[in-house]
Design a protein around this motif. Structure first.
Motif, PDB file in Angstrom:
ATOM      1  N   ALA A   1       0.930  -1.356   0.170  1.00  0.00           N
ATOM      2  CA  ALA A   1      -0.167  -0.306  -0.086  1.00  0.00           C
ATOM      3  C   ALA A   1       0.807   1.627   0.044  1.00  0.00           C
ATOM      4  O   ALA A   1       0.341   2.041  -0.793  1.00  0.00           O
ATOM      5  N   ALA A   2       2.231   1.424   1.221  1.00  0.00           N
ATOM      6  CA  ALA A   2       2.850   2.423   0.711  1.00  0.00           C
ATOM      7  C   ALA A   2       3.689   2.642  -0.365  1.00  0.00           C
ATOM      8  O   ALA A   2       3.434   4.210  -1.141  1.00  0.00           O
ATOM      9  N   PHE A   3       4.425   1.321  -0.788  1.00  0.00           N
ATOM     10  CA  PHE A   3       4.715   1.483  -2.319  1.00  0.00           C
ATOM     11  C   PHE A   3       3.636   2.208  -3.311  1.00  0.00           C
ATOM     12  O   PHE A   3       4.377   2.542  -4.294  1.00  0.00           O
ATOM     13  N   MET A   4       2.806   1.635  -3.582  1.00  0.00           N
ATOM     14  CA  MET A   4       1.589   2.009  -4.909  1.00  0.00           C
ATOM     15  C   MET A   4       1.012   3.559  -4.250  1.00  0.00           C
ATOM     16  O   MET A   4       1.313   4.417  -5.148  1.00  0.00           O
ATOM     17  N   ALA A   5       1.065   4.046  -2.932  1.00  0.00           N
ATOM     18  CA  ALA A   5       1.080   5.189  -3.212  1.00  0.00           C
ATOM     19  C   ALA A   5       1.339   6.470  -2.954  1.00  0.00           C
ATOM     20  O   ALA A   5       2.077   7.301  -3.228  1.00  0.00           O
ATOM     21  N   THR A   6       3.724   5.938  -3.192  1.00  0.00           N
ATOM     22  CA  THR A   6       4.548   6.666  -3.728  1.00  0.00           C
ATOM     23  C   THR A   6       5.121   6.527  -4.924  1.00  0.00           C
ATOM     24  O   THR A   6       5.823   7.657  -5.678  1.00  0.00           O
ATOM     25  N   VAL A   7       4.378   5.651  -5.664  1.00  0.00           N
ATOM     26  CA  VAL A   7       4.564   5.493  -7.438  1.00  0.00           C
ATOM     27  C   VAL A   7       4.881   6.631  -7.935  1.00  0.00           C
ATOM     28  O   VAL A   7       4.911   6.861  -8.536  1.00  0.00           O
ATOM     29  N   PRO A   8       3.130   7.534  -7.910  1.00  0.00           N
ATOM     30  CA  PRO A   8       3.067   8.198  -9.126  1.00  0.00           C
ATOM     31  C   PRO A   8       3.827   9.450  -8.288  1.00  0.00           C
ATOM     32  O   PRO A   8       3.496  10.015  -7.428  1.00  0.00           O
TER      33      PRO A   8
ATOM     34  N   LEU B   1      -0.750  16.365   4.019  1.00  0.00           N
ATOM     35  CA  LEU B   1      -2.209  16.314   4.901  1.00  0.00           C
ATOM     36  C   LEU B   1      -2.405  14.616   4.582  1.00  0.00           C
ATOM     37  O   LEU B   1      -3.533  14.318   5.646  1.00  0.00           O
ATOM     38  N   LEU B   2      -2.611  13.831   3.955  1.00  0.00           N
ATOM     39  CA  LEU B   2      -3.307  12.779   3.761  1.00  0.00           C
ATOM     40  C   LEU B   2      -2.637  11.034   3.614  1.00  0.00           C
ATOM     41  O   LEU B   2      -3.208  11.219   3.862  1.00  0.00           O
ATOM     42  N   THR B   3      -1.954  11.994   4.355  1.00  0.00           N
ATOM     43  CA  THR B   3      -1.013  10.547   4.625  1.00  0.00           C
ATOM     44  C   THR B   3      -1.339   9.602   5.897  1.00  0.00           C
ATOM     45  O   THR B   3      -1.774   8.344   6.154  1.00  0.00           O
TER      46      THR B   3
END
Length: 212
Positions: free
Chosen positions: A14-21, A125-127
């Motif tokens: 989940a962290a990986f995918m959220a940071t990829v873009p 702030l979305l983290t």
């Protein structure tokens, strides 16, 4: 031990995918690597990941507090529902409006790379709501039990997943640059679909809670 491995894998993913873009954090990691040095890019990435772990811990505390009060469990699930709905729309819109050339780059000095990374991560702030929503789902699935090892695993996985992406940007951005637009768009679509799936699961759990 098995549930800890599952917890690490799903949180890391989940962290990986959220940071990829491509965004403020990973593009600055790449920029720092190109203009300063790869080591400096890694230091920046460590600063970002450190702040992400702090935010993930805050998210756990929020979820734990609410979950330990039975009267607000339904409210917690509804909050998670809202979070997933928001992110599903957010990532879908981002996929439609990818403009990698307009991403803001922040000028940095080598000495302050670590703290700059922490500062920029803190501005996102979305983290906290993102990890709070994930925490609710992982708890409902039995993957996290709000015990010390579970919490530590969740936090470490969040930081590791983030750092892995930043590391890839730091070392391989030049190779990825030509494919950035499609890469970003596809990643955002995947995240949008993931959020829709989590939203559906949450709706189902709320339905069974109300009719169970």
């Amino acid at each position: 031990m098995t549930h800890l491995l599952i917890l690490f894998f799903v949180t890391f993913s989940a962290a990986f995918m959220a940071t990829v873009p491509p965004g403020l954090l990973n593009m600055n990691a790449a920029k720092t690597s190109v203009e300063k040095s790869k080591n400096n890019g890694i230091i920046f990435s460590l600063g970002v990941s450190t702040m992400i772990m702090m935010q993930a811990y805050i998210a756990v505390l929020i979820s734990k507090y609410l979950f330990n009060n039975p009267e607000v469990i339904d409210l917690l699930m509804k909050i998670a529902l809202g979070i997933f709905a928001f992110f599903a729309i957010y990532f879908f819109v981002m996929a439609k409006k990818i403009k990698p050339n307009k991403i803001r780059i922040v000028k940095m000095s080598k000495k302050n790379s670590f703290f700059k990374g922490m500062l920029l991560a803190a501005l996102n702030l979305l983290t906290i709501p993102y990890y709070s929503g994930l925490n609710v789902m992982w708890n409902a699935s039995g993957w996290i039990k709000f015990q010390i090892w579970d919490i530590a695993t969740f936090i470490l996985a969040a930081g590791s997943g983030t750092f892995t992406v930043l590391y890839l940007y730091t070392f391989y951005f030049n190779k990825l640059e030509l494919k950035t637009k499609n890469f970003s768009k596809n990643s955002n679509y995947v995240l949008s679909v993931l959020m829709v799936l989590l939203l559906i699961i949450t709706v189902i759990r709320l339905f069974y809670r109300d009719h169970g």
